[in-house]
Design a protein around this motif. Structure first.
Motif, short mmCIF file in Angstrom:
data_model
loop_
_atom_site.label_atom_id
_atom_site.label_comp_id
_atom_site.label_asym_id
_atom_site.label_seq_id
_atom_site.Cartn_x
_atom_site.Cartn_y
_atom_site.Cartn_z
N GLU A 86 0.83 -1.21 0.00
CA GLU A 86 0.00 0.00 0.00
C GLU A 86 0.86 1.26 0.00
O GLU A 86 0.56 2.25 -0.65
N LEU A 87 1.93 1.22 0.79
CA LEU A 87 2.74 2.42 0.99
C LEU A 87 3.59 2.78 -0.22
O LEU A 87 3.97 3.93 -0.40
N LEU A 88 3.92 1.78 -1.03
CA LEU A 88 4.90 1.98 -2.09
C LEU A 88 4.29 1.73 -3.47
O LEU A 88 3.29 1.03 -3.59
N THR A 89 4.93 2.30 -4.47
CA THR A 89 4.55 1.92 -5.84
C THR A 89 5.57 0.95 -6.42
O THR A 89 5.24 0.17 -7.31
N VAL A 90 6.80 0.98 -5.92
CA VAL A 90 7.79 0.03 -6.42
C VAL A 90 7.42 -1.36 -5.92
O VAL A 90 6.71 -1.52 -4.93
N LEU A 229 -5.53 6.23 2.68
CA LEU A 229 -6.21 7.52 2.59
C LEU A 229 -5.44 8.53 3.43
O LEU A 229 -4.81 8.17 4.43
N PRO A 230 -5.47 9.80 3.04
CA PRO A 230 -4.74 10.79 3.83
C PRO A 230 -5.39 10.96 5.21
O PRO A 230 -6.57 11.25 5.31
N LYS A 231 -4.61 10.71 6.23
CA LYS A 231 -5.13 10.79 7.61
C LYS A 231 -4.01 11.25 8.52
O LYS A 231 -2.84 11.04 8.23
N GLY B 40 -2.15 5.18 16.34
CA GLY B 40 -2.74 4.58 15.15
C GLY B 40 -3.59 5.57 14.38
O GLY B 40 -3.39 6.78 14.49
N ALA B 41 -4.52 5.04 13.58
CA ALA B 41 -5.33 5.86 12.69
C ALA B 41 -6.70 6.13 13.31
O ALA B 41 -7.22 5.29 14.05
N PRO B 42 -7.30 7.28 12.99
CA PRO B 42 -8.63 7.58 13.53
C PRO B 42 -9.72 6.67 12.96
O PRO B 42 -10.78 6.53 13.55
N SER B 43 -9.43 6.05 11.84
CA SER B 43 -10.29 4.98 11.32
C SER B 43 -9.36 4.06 10.57
O SER B 43 -8.35 4.51 10.03
N VAL B 44 -9.68 2.78 10.56
CA VAL B 44 -8.76 1.80 9.97
C VAL B 44 -9.35 1.32 8.65
O VAL B 44 -10.40 0.69 8.62
N SER B 142 -20.28 -0.99 0.76
CA SER B 142 -21.31 0.04 0.55
C SER B 142 -20.70 1.28 -0.10
O SER B 142 -21.41 2.14 -0.60
N GLY B 143 -19.38 1.40 -0.04
CA GLY B 143 -18.72 2.56 -0.62
C GLY B 143 -18.56 3.72 0.34
O GLY B 143 -17.97 4.75 -0.01
N LEU B 144 -19.04 3.57 1.54
CA LEU B 144 -18.91 4.64 2.53
C LEU B 144 -17.73 4.37 3.45
O LEU B 144 -17.47 3.22 3.82
N ALA B 145 -17.04 5.41 3.86
CA ALA B 145 -15.92 5.27 4.78
C ALA B 145 -16.44 5.03 6.20
O ALA B 145 -17.62 5.28 6.50
N VAL B 146 -15.53 4.55 7.05
CA VAL B 146 -15.92 4.22 8.43
C VAL B 146 -16.56 5.41 9.11
O VAL B 146 -17.62 5.30 9.75
#
Lengths: 241, 241, 241, 241, 241, 241
Positions: A86-90, A229-231, B40-44, B142-146
């Motif tokens: 996910e993090l890389l394109t290589v 996703l940008p977070k 961590g992330a606010p949503s995973v 469903s196409g919706l984010a957390v």
């Protein structure tokens, strides 16, 4: 081209061994950069340590400043490859999958010889998720810990050869994979003892990574391995990592 | 008994929602303790965040001082359950597996309705490794984010119901699982719209965890989930985690 | 709540043993009603007797007048669960599936220890149709008949423990299931002898059934388990059944 | 030789249709004896009725006095074949398995066209247990009940042909099986409409049964299909069965 | 009807043995024509020889002038059946598939006893592609070459019986298949030694082929086995073939 | 090193195209030798022609006098790789397997886009036997014949792109493989049209073969791919082949 070869544990000496193994087969013009994670276990044996290694490897690669063409995750049966993708394109090449993939070109079935019994389920899980398990005859443990490989090389080799022979005779393996990044250099001995081709994961991964780079292929970003996703991550990465 | 219900993201409001959902079905005498990871992330959503959540959840549980009888990992399709099982002797219940396991008692096949398309492969991978995929008709997004689930509950519900109907009609699902810890409370609406039983992972996990505790059953420590070997971890856990 | 626990054979003493086993783990407020079929074999060992048990169990439940919240079919590896699910809207729990489902939360693989060798295929078939076979390491027979369990409990236990040990050592089982309704009470002995968790089908089924009832879940009636079409059955049920 | 062709429902007219279908392909010297169970449903559609049919068929065969060389169970997707195999030493041929087995000699994949949607899971289960599902492209329902086949033959045929076409075009079936004992005689129409070979279960079963008898082969009694242990059954068989 | 029984090797004596075996079970009115390929190996043991046999069998059938109703390919585990099916509209029956198909009507699982160890993978591959492997307990090699069967019949039989016993005892086979066209006539001895039904591929194939012809069934030409497109082959067939 | 790249059909122009494609990615120092079989079909479409190609390729390689380091079989989905592996000790790489193997490093699932519908089953069979099918999302046909690719390149490309898009959108493929040796050079166009990585079998095979040679790995000769036993073949190879 430049390949990052990332150890999964924090033992720098093992990183050096792995990098040397990689350099031994790298093509002229391929630079091997060995990386050691900033945190984690001195050897990775089990799921807790493997999950920790997964994130440590990811941070290790994210912290690497220079350009590079592919990444090799040099832990056999460890978690994390999907995250790196996910993090890389290589291209990202896991040595478990590289070994199995190469082995399948050499014989009808292959076995993996690994260290501790508790590593067996991890390797089986990785092969199953990778869809490379259909021709896996068995995953066998020598009973020796990762660090025993450096400390008692003679006994380690004997224990590995003993299981290798059983894999060929009892499980009908036609090819063997050495299932630990630290088994570098044992392939020739095991081949002589069993008479079947022996695949080392690190060298297999170097060849695979070089192939992907030369073919101009990169990781598909369309779905599973799309960038995160940008977070704003909370308290991550840890200071100093 | 006391059950730790561990959120996989750092959003405390979601932890509260999940814990409330758990309390709504907990037996008299069961205390639900909701925990939020320190990093961590606010949503995973995706493998990188999920691997990070795996170690964050483990550290969160390791940092919890009091006694407890079981742990629920409240992330649908997330990594990490195997690591928790190594660290603990009390039962560990992943809501993905709890939902699938309960669904299989109610109909011949089940589908999972999750959030983003990129969550589908993660859920499929968890179900495959858990050996619970044979009766899984589909995993649909469903196409919706957390976080949309809390922000736009009406649209979220509509999108979920739309996929739920397709799962029943096209994929022949006879039971539905809500594939996100944040879908708590939508089960009744989806059931009314589709006419089939709907399983919520968090409540299913509470019932499973209570059952295991009452039956006096604990995690097998004989091989895969044996405790980690005693080792000195490097720079871990991070300060403040 | 009231749970019907239906024996698959006509031996009332075994019904009592099973019901007592169920009561030992039932929650406060759960009433266990043990039922014995009106016709069939005194012990069920093989497909002919198992098919007969399937219809006898269905008639037994149909003949029960009072209300109830769930039904437990207390035969390990026996036919009939799908038919009961058609007839009822309350949950139906087969002890084979309950045992496997619970075992899968406790370890990576499980084995079943059953009575006669001829029971092995029946159990394997039920697990395969239930989609619970992927993590089944083996189904092993102790060689003792169902009724031997009550008549020679010491030898029965020894024979079961012997196979349990082989399941753990040779088949790599991490959890064991006792594969006969009449093995109630042996779980602790087998656990002590092997060091791995032991799941008894009847108690597992009680916990599962209570969970489903408490979660308000019922059998999906949309397709496979829709009620039988209205028809006049010929000469059925038999007089006195 | 004499073959017993046992209907699974109590509708004698359907027994006659099936027996006539069997006679049309039987070799010279093969006597077809059609049998109708003494109890059960006038048509078998679903698991409850199918389990009842299983025991009714067994009692029907047990009650038959004369000698015979093989038994054909003429219900598509129904329970019970394993029980008959225990009771008898002569071959037992289920029309579901006979149809699939024959179809696999004619094309790379086959589909089954059956009656009601609720019959689909039963047929899929039988094929899975029989290990004949790997080349099954689909099981499709025409939506017509068993008895509609006799009452509205034209519409029945149209509905069957419509699904047959979809099986060939969408599911890539290369051969079709008619999935109901009552579809006898429709094979030619479906073949003309689709251009692919069509296998009728009853006639396939006659050919298989005759083959087994001529080759002198009988059911293996070594394990799964060993005769039932000698036991006194309680209140069974029912009076008059 | 006339059945072509095509040997896969160039040893005419073996063709005669096979044809005699076929005639012994053929129905009155069935003419058996044994054919020997014009080129290839005197015995087929391995993939190179098997591929060569595949094309030799096809040319052998193409060169046969007279009419015929079905073709039997009398090599166990050999390549080529799909090609024959393209070339012909009459049924093509491979003895590997015929043996497995018949065996599955007689017991829950079957094993194949073949000649050399190197034949095992070929047989396993054919069974897997044919979708007949799910109930295959094992494929075992006696260690004797194809031509040893005629030269040392007593030792051959002993070696075959030894593996047959292990298949029944260790692999839980309930039926045995003789996995070489040259094992004709050993079935009775193996049956007496093991107590389970023994299926000979050639006789099974005769029964299957006769069944298909009598049922009026032909190979589906809709996709996989459509006739080859009209093309001018280069230097083929070889002169004299 | 020298790699033999063997076309499967007798069209020399296609051999040149394939060899040029191989040379375009070969490492400095790798010599590509293109070989055309002496007999067979001008394009290989179906099992009969594919079996013929299998032996033609083997004879073509056997007739090649000079030394070489590996052999590439440049037919997508064709028979014969196992036979070549028996005959040779140097690595044999089938372009079908090379493409799938490389694709699996780039995304979670891949699809193959091939020529005629009748090629689909052949490709599926090869992938299944190679154990590379678990992550194959679909094999789709463009409907164009092999030789159309050269004659109508624009329409061919459009038809291929149309199926490629459906593979990505409907089948959830994340990587695409071009399933015909004659599709060389279309990869970039398909990649641009779909946004996912596209793998060409010939170039993938060159990279794999070079990797195996550089790693010093050869085919396992212990069982399946042991050399043919010494035998006198009858009338083979054909004069002039």
């Amino acid at each position: 081209m430049r390949l990052l070869v990332v150890n999964v544990n924090t033992t720098d000496a093992m990183t050096q061994t792995i990098a040397a193994q990689a350099r031994a087969v790298a093509a002229a013009g391929t630079e091997i950069v060995g990386l050691t994670p900033a945190f984690g276990a001195p050897s990775v044996e089990g799921n807790f340590e493997s999950y920790l290694a997964a994130v440590a490897v990811m941070e290790c690669v994210r912290a690497y400043a220079g350009p590079y063409d592919a990444v090799i995750q040099a832990g056999f049966g460890e978690h994390g490859r999907e995250g790196l993708q996910e993090l890389l394109t290589v291209p990202v090449v896991d040595i478990t999958e590289a070994a199995a993939s190469v082995a399948m070109f050499l014989g009808r079935s292959y076995s993996v010889i690994t260290t501790l019994d508790r590593a067996v389920p991890l390797i089986e899980d990785r092969l199953k998720l990778a869809g490379l398990d259909a021709r896996c005859a068995s995953v066998r443990a020598s009973g020796l810990a990762v660090l025993d490989l450096e400390e008692s090389p003679v006994q380690a080799c004997e224990a590995i050869v003993a299981q290798a022979r059983r894999a060929v005779d009892e499980d009908r393996a036609e090819v063997l994979c050495l299932g630990c990044g630290g088994m570098a250099g044992l392939d020739e001995q095991v081949r002589l003892a069993t008479g079947v081709p022996v695949v080392d994961g690190v060298t297999a991964a170097v060849a695979v990574a070089e192939s992907l780079v030369r073919l101009g292929l990169k990781t598909s970003k369309i779905r599973t391995y799309a960038p995160p996703l940008p977070k704003v991550l909370q308290h991550w990465p840890p200071a100093g990592a």
